[in-house]
Scaffold this active site. Structure first.
Site, PDB file in Angstrom:
ATOM      1  N   CYS A   9       0.838  -1.187   0.000  1.00 52.04           N
ATOM      2  CA  CYS A   9       0.000   0.000   0.000  1.00 52.04           C
ATOM      3  C   CYS A   9       0.881   1.248   0.000  1.00 52.04           C
ATOM      4  O   CYS A   9       1.834   1.351   0.779  1.00 52.04           O
ATOM      5  CB  CYS A   9      -0.889  -0.082   1.232  1.00 52.04           C
ATOM      6  N   GLU A  10       0.575   2.155  -0.895  1.00 48.47           N
ATOM      7  CA  GLU A  10       1.430   3.338  -1.019  1.00 48.47           C
ATOM      8  C   GLU A  10       1.207   4.342   0.110  1.00 48.47           C
ATOM      9  O   GLU A  10       1.983   5.270   0.280  1.00 48.47           O
ATOM     10  CB  GLU A  10       1.215   4.022  -2.374  1.00 48.47           C
ATOM     11  N   HIS A  11       0.143   4.164   0.883  1.00 48.23           N
ATOM     12  CA  HIS A  11      -0.127   5.112   1.962  1.00 48.23           C
ATOM     13  C   HIS A  11       0.628   4.786   3.248  1.00 48.23           C
ATOM     14  O   HIS A  11       0.962   5.669   4.010  1.00 48.23           O
ATOM     15  CB  HIS A  11      -1.627   5.144   2.275  1.00 48.23           C
ATOM     16  N   HIS A  12       0.852   3.477   3.473  1.00 51.37           N
ATOM     17  CA  HIS A  12       1.483   3.076   4.731  1.00 51.37           C
ATOM     18  C   HIS A  12       2.729   2.213   4.537  1.00 51.37           C
ATOM     19  O   HIS A  12       3.358   1.824   5.522  1.00 51.37           O
ATOM     20  CB  HIS A  12       0.477   2.297   5.595  1.00 51.37           C
TER      21      HIS A  12
HETATM   22 ZN   LIG Z   1      -2.588   1.620   3.653  1.00 50.31          ZN
END
Ligand SMILES: [Zn+2]
Length: 200
Positions: free
Chosen positions: A71-74
């Site tokens: 996941c690029e967010h986390h």
């Molecule tokens: Zn994420």
């Protein structure tokens, strides 16, 4: 990257020089390089000429392709199964190439929706089929590990193009053949469940 990971360990409150962590920066760098090796892949090398002219216009399905992405967010993993179908016009692609196309896009920093669309768009561009369908079912560790409340870490995304978009019968035939774990009635397009949306 080695020095950055050493610094990260220190920032987390660890002692990067203790025995168990001495080689961790090297290992992490190597693992991250592999997990993002999709950036270095290109579609011509992946397909490598494995396109064949055929007189066949039934649905071609490759289901239960395991994939692992981040996941690029986390920067935490999401992983699961990908199902791909297309209806050829004059050409088919070697079946073993489809999981490699999935790897090419999953081994990058991703969101599940974009991963799904990139796989579908690439197969459309390479094979020029009557239609292409991609369904991705995934568990997101950034949701389950962090215990994000009231949200399910399991999400299903789909991309339906051409005949799969236009014909409910074709779409249902595909969905029946892959027998989704989550069996969503009338699944059409977009997201069901809660993929990480990076809002926290
Ligand atoms: Zn994420």
């Amino acid at each position: 990257m080695h020095e950055l990971i050493r610094q990260l360990l220190a920032e987390l409150g660890e002692d990067p020089s203790r025995e168990g962590l001495l080689n961790t920066p090297t290992r992490v760098a190597k693992a991250l390089k592999f997990l993002t090796s999709g950036y270095d892949a290109n579609i011509d090398d992946v397909v490598n000429g494995a396109l064949f002219t055929v007189d066949y216009s039934e649905m071609v399905i490759v289901k239960d392709i395991d994939f692992y992405s981040m996941c690029e967010h986390h920067l935490l993993p999401f992983f699961g199964k990908c199902h791909v179908a297309y209806i050829p016009t004059t050409k088919v692609i070697g079946l073993s190439k489809i999981p490699r196309i999935v790897d090419m896009f999953s081994r990058r920093l991703q969101v599940q929706e974009r991963l799904t669309n990139q796989i579908a768009g690439t197969i459309r561009d390479v094979v020029n089929p009557l239609g292409v369908a991609v369904v991705v079912e995934a568990t997101h560790l950034c949701m389950s590990m962090r215990g994000v409340e009231k949200q399910n870490s399991f999400a299903v995304t789909s991309a339906m193009q051409g005949a799969f978009r236009d014909s409910a019968r074709t779409r249902m035939e595909f969905l029946e053949l892959i027998k989704l774990r989550s069996a969503i009635p009338g699944l059409r397009e977009g997201v069901t469940g809660y993929a990480c949306v990076g809002d926290d």
